[in-house]
Design an enzyme around this catalytic site. Structure first.
Site, mmCIF file in Angstrom:
data_model
loop_
_atom_site.group_PDB
_atom_site.id
_atom_site.type_symbol
_atom_site.label_atom_id
_atom_site.label_comp_id
_atom_site.label_asym_id
_atom_site.label_seq_id
_atom_site.Cartn_x
_atom_site.Cartn_y
_atom_site.Cartn_z
ATOM 1 N N LYS A 175 0.883 -1.163 0.000
ATOM 2 C CA LYS A 175 0.000 0.000 0.000
ATOM 3 C C LYS A 175 0.924 1.217 0.000
ATOM 4 O O LYS A 175 1.311 1.733 1.036
ATOM 5 C CB LYS A 175 -0.900 -0.006 1.251
ATOM 6 C CG LYS A 175 -2.250 0.652 1.054
ATOM 7 C CD LYS A 175 -2.190 2.119 0.624
ATOM 8 C CE LYS A 175 -1.890 3.028 1.799
ATOM 9 N NZ LYS A 175 -1.636 4.424 1.326
ATOM 10 N N GLY A 228 6.788 5.314 7.909
ATOM 11 C CA GLY A 228 5.958 6.511 7.870
ATOM 12 C C GLY A 228 6.077 7.269 9.182
ATOM 13 O O GLY A 228 7.076 7.147 9.894
ATOM 14 N N GLU A 250 9.383 1.821 10.938
ATOM 15 C CA GLU A 250 10.448 2.804 10.682
ATOM 16 C C GLU A 250 9.754 4.153 10.655
ATOM 17 O O GLU A 250 8.973 4.430 9.751
ATOM 18 C CB GLU A 250 11.123 2.548 9.330
ATOM 19 C CG GLU A 250 11.746 1.181 9.156
ATOM 20 C CD GLU A 250 13.067 1.020 9.895
ATOM 21 O OE1 GLU A 250 13.514 1.979 10.551
ATOM 22 O OE2 GLU A 250 13.633 -0.069 9.836
ATOM 23 N N CYS A 284 13.862 10.972 6.141
ATOM 24 C CA CYS A 284 13.709 10.752 7.584
ATOM 25 C C CYS A 284 15.021 10.960 8.318
ATOM 26 O O CYS A 284 15.035 11.230 9.506
ATOM 27 C CB CYS A 284 13.183 9.348 7.834
ATOM 28 S SG CYS A 284 14.205 8.094 7.053
ATOM 29 N N GLU A 389 9.235 16.787 14.659
ATOM 30 C CA GLU A 389 9.705 16.567 13.292
ATOM 31 C C GLU A 389 8.973 17.520 12.346
ATOM 32 O O GLU A 389 7.748 17.476 12.232
ATOM 33 C CB GLU A 389 9.424 15.118 12.866
ATOM 34 C CG GLU A 389 10.004 14.805 11.509
ATOM 35 C CD GLU A 389 9.652 13.408 11.010
ATOM 36 O OE1 GLU A 389 8.465 13.024 11.094
ATOM 37 O OE2 GLU A 389 10.555 12.708 10.528
HETATM 38 P P1 NAD Z 1 2.270 8.665 7.061
HETATM 39 O O1 NAD Z 1 2.479 7.984 8.354
HETATM 40 O O2 NAD Z 1 1.258 9.718 6.981
HETATM 41 O O3 NAD Z 1 1.913 7.603 5.926
HETATM 42 C C1 NAD Z 1 2.740 6.489 5.669
HETATM 43 C C2 NAD Z 1 1.896 5.404 5.017
HETATM 44 O O4 NAD Z 1 0.944 4.933 5.953
HETATM 45 C C3 NAD Z 1 1.097 5.878 3.837
HETATM 46 O O5 NAD Z 1 1.089 4.884 2.850
HETATM 47 C C4 NAD Z 1 -0.288 6.076 4.414
HETATM 48 O O6 NAD Z 1 -1.313 5.971 3.466
HETATM 49 C C5 NAD Z 1 -0.347 4.935 5.386
HETATM 50 N N1 NAD Z 1 -1.345 5.103 6.448
HETATM 51 C C6 NAD Z 1 -1.817 6.239 6.996
HETATM 52 N N2 NAD Z 1 -2.751 5.967 7.925
HETATM 53 C C7 NAD Z 1 -2.868 4.623 7.983
HETATM 54 C C8 NAD Z 1 -3.672 3.727 8.736
HETATM 55 N N3 NAD Z 1 -4.560 4.165 9.628
HETATM 56 N N4 NAD Z 1 -3.529 2.406 8.539
HETATM 57 C C9 NAD Z 1 -2.619 1.946 7.646
HETATM 58 N N5 NAD Z 1 -1.860 2.739 6.872
HETATM 59 C C10 NAD Z 1 -1.964 4.077 7.041
HETATM 60 O O7 NAD Z 1 3.732 9.188 6.651
HETATM 61 P P2 NAD Z 1 4.087 10.085 5.428
HETATM 62 O O8 NAD Z 1 3.607 11.464 5.716
HETATM 63 O O9 NAD Z 1 3.666 9.417 4.185
HETATM 64 O O10 NAD Z 1 5.687 10.050 5.486
HETATM 65 C C11 NAD Z 1 6.457 10.913 6.244
HETATM 66 C C12 NAD Z 1 6.910 10.254 7.524
HETATM 67 O O11 NAD Z 1 7.609 9.057 7.222
HETATM 68 C C13 NAD Z 1 7.873 11.110 8.309
HETATM 69 O O12 NAD Z 1 7.516 11.066 9.666
HETATM 70 C C14 NAD Z 1 9.212 10.409 8.097
HETATM 71 O O13 NAD Z 1 10.154 10.608 9.130
HETATM 72 C C15 NAD Z 1 8.794 8.996 8.014
HETATM 73 N N6 NAD Z 1 9.812 8.186 7.376
HETATM 74 C C16 NAD Z 1 10.563 7.349 8.131
HETATM 75 C C17 NAD Z 1 11.558 6.603 7.531
HETATM 76 C C18 NAD Z 1 12.426 5.678 8.353
HETATM 77 O O14 NAD Z 1 13.106 4.843 7.764
HETATM 78 N N7 NAD Z 1 12.424 5.780 9.659
HETATM 79 C C19 NAD Z 1 11.790 6.687 6.168
HETATM 80 C C20 NAD Z 1 10.990 7.546 5.430
HETATM 81 C C21 NAD Z 1 10.001 8.296 6.031
#
Ligand code: NAD
Length: 485
Positions: A175, A228, A250, A284, A389
């Site tokens: 997804k 995320g 992550e 990230c 963040e």
């Molecule tokens: P997000 O958490 O909003 O979304 C991430 C994914 O989760 C998306 O595909 C989203 O559709 C899905 N999602 C959202 N709500 C959900 C739910 N209730 N159930 C299941 N899936 C759901 O994050 P974002 O805004 O897309 O990305 C940015 C974030 O990602 C930042 O906080 C960044 O630090 C983090 N990030 C972390 C790493 C790492 O390796 N630690 C790498 C890249 C990004």
């Protein structure tokens, strides 16, 4: 004569501590109350956690041989009281004394002895030397894997999940982020063209609360690999916990860089500008707090701001552009809000948004989510901009005086993803790296990655790690097979 119930106490910080509130425990063979047990509350738990956190400071630094000696000593004492333990286990749990004497009590001894010995020698044996018995282990795929990925590194992070998942024999439902689905779609085309059997890799596009949530809660999904935000990761973890799914998270970061007075600034400044602003600060691992030794702080700020100002922002397809727009409107508004917060918190914006002339963008880009790389000074460690963040092209510079001070300040956030340390002293970089509460520390560099090295965050940045070795652990289950011959 009936003896009074055994009165148990908590064991906290090396002391037995009485708790007034009690629970009754019955002998399963008579139904009589034979034991009363503390009914501990949050305060007791807090005391115990504090004691453990305090003890961690020295226990974690103890040489392994000494930890081994402790465990072997526990084993020896248990063994000398084997009959007593077997009888107590039998009374409390209801199993026959012979069973407790043959299995439970000796196993308790063995647990301590075996872990002490094998971890001490860093051995993983797959074959115990018991005559007439062969033990071996199988690694087996977990089943259907859910791969949930964010919008900041769409294909990079999605493939980082799919490859180990399918290599280890799992099948995957992905997804991707609803903000960035195109390369995932194209990847599906590639997978089809490669002749990968139908159903091995699947993509489900959609929103997080819709498709994402349906995926992670599906009873057939046995493992969830999520990258995320911390807020969504926490929610997913809560959804998965009752089903005991394997989960890797992550999540977000508030990564620091520490620049000591002996750092090579010709290397540090350009690399840290990249660390702060590459992908518009939407990696990230980006450095959003830069601690600079006070001896070189003013010089550093001047050079950093000057070089940041020289970076070209514009349409991603234009020649020589260092930074394009941020990914979406929500993110755009969020970053701008943080700049207002920074001002309210006493921060001084040294370059970028609100202080430099607006970007001169082509007309067709007028509604794009462009932001200039922005450098802020003067914020306290407790300010929101130093704790939360932002995930945009914003970084905060702040001075420090001593090594001890900067380590504690870097560690004073809830996140623990990565850090970088800049110094020409090898002993400084090793000493500081060891004490930073993060999953990765880069020294005199940033984002130099090897897939063989574990990658993951601690604290609110994540649970689990990924790498060639760690991913095998995560994407497989162990099975021990014992054959008597
Ligand atoms: P997000 O958490 O909003 O979304 C991430 C994914 O989760 C998306 O595909 C989203 O559709 C899905 N999602 C959202 N709500 C959900 C739910 N209730 N159930 C299941 N899936 C759901 O994050 P974002 O805004 O897309 O990305 C940015 C974030 O990602 C930042 O906080 C960044 O630090 C983090 N990030 C972390 C790493 C790492 O390796 N630690 C790498 C890249 C990004």
């Amino acid at each position: 004569m009936v003896s009074p119930p055994l009165h148990l106490r908590n064991y906290i910080g090396g002391h037995f501590v009485d708790v007034p509130a009690r629970l009754e425990s019955r002998d399963p063979s008579t139904g009589q109350v034979t034991v009363t047990v503390p009914d501990s509350d949050r305060g007791h738990v807090d005391e115990a956690v504090k004691a453990a956190a305090e003890a961690f400071k020295s226990w974690s630094k103890l040489p392994v041989q000494q930890r081994t000696d402790y465990c072997l000593k526990i084993a020896a004492i248990l063994e000398s009281r084997l009959d007593e333990f077997a009888e107590a286990e039998s009374r409390d749990q209801g199993k026959p004394v012979w069973l407790a004497r043959a299995v439970d009590a000796p196993r308790a001894v063995l647990n301590f002895r075996a872990y002490a010995e094998s971890l001490n020698h860093e051995l993983m044996t797959s074959n115990t030397p018991t005559p007439g018995v062969l033990n071996y282990t199988l690694r087996q795929p977990v089943g259907v894997v859910a791969a949930i990925s964010p919008w900041n590194l769409p294909i990079y992070l999605l493939t980082f999940k799919i490859a180990p998942a399918i290599m280890t024999g799992n099948t995957v439902v992905c997804k991707p982020s609803e903000f960035t689905s195109v390369t995932a779609y194209k990847l599906a085309e590639v997978i089809q063209e490669a002749g990968v059997p139908a159903g091995v890799v699947n993509m489900v596009f959609g929103s997080g609360p819709g498709a994402g949530e349906a995926l992670v809660t599906h009873p057939e999904v046995k493992l969830v690999s999520f990258t995320g935000s911390t807020a969504v990761g926490r929610h997913i973890n809560q959804l998965c916990a009752p089903h005991f799914k394997k989960v890797s998270l992550e999540m977000g970061g508030k990564n620091a860089a520490v620049v000591f007075g002996d750092a090579d600034l010709t290397e540090a400044i350009p690399t840290l500008i990249r660390a702060a602003f590459v992908n518009s600060g939407q990696v990230c691992l980006c450095a959003s707090r830069v601690y600079v030794h006070s001896d070189i702080y003013e010089q550093f700020v001047e050079l950093f701001v000057k070089e940041t100002r020289s970076k070209k922002v514009g349409p991603p397809c234009s020649e020589g552009v260092f930074m394009g727009p941020v990914n979406n409107r929500v993110q755009f508004e969020k970053v701008k809000r943080y700049l207002e917060i920074a001002r309210d918190e006493g921060g001084v914006i040294r370059c970028g948004e609100t202080v430099d002339p607006p970007l001169n963008l082509p007309e067709e880009n007028a509604e794009g989510y462009f932001l200039q790389p922005t450098v802020i000074t003067g914020l306290s460690d407790g300010s929101r901009c130093m704790q939360e963040e932002i995930f945009g092209p914003v970084t905060c510079l702040t001075p420090f005086d001593s090594e001890e001070e900067v380590i504690s300040r870097v560690n004073s956030t809830q996140y623990g993803l990565c850090a970088s340390v800049w110094s020409s002293s090898l002993s400084t970089v090793h000493r500081v790296s060891e004490q930073l509460q993060v999953g990765t520390v880069w020294n005199n560099c940033w984002l130099v990655r090897s897939l063989d090295m574990p990658f993951g965050g601690i604290k609110l940045s994540g649970i689990g790690a990924e790498s060639t070795r760690e991913s095998i652990e995560f994407y497989t289950n162990w099975k021990t097979v014992c054959v008597k011959f």
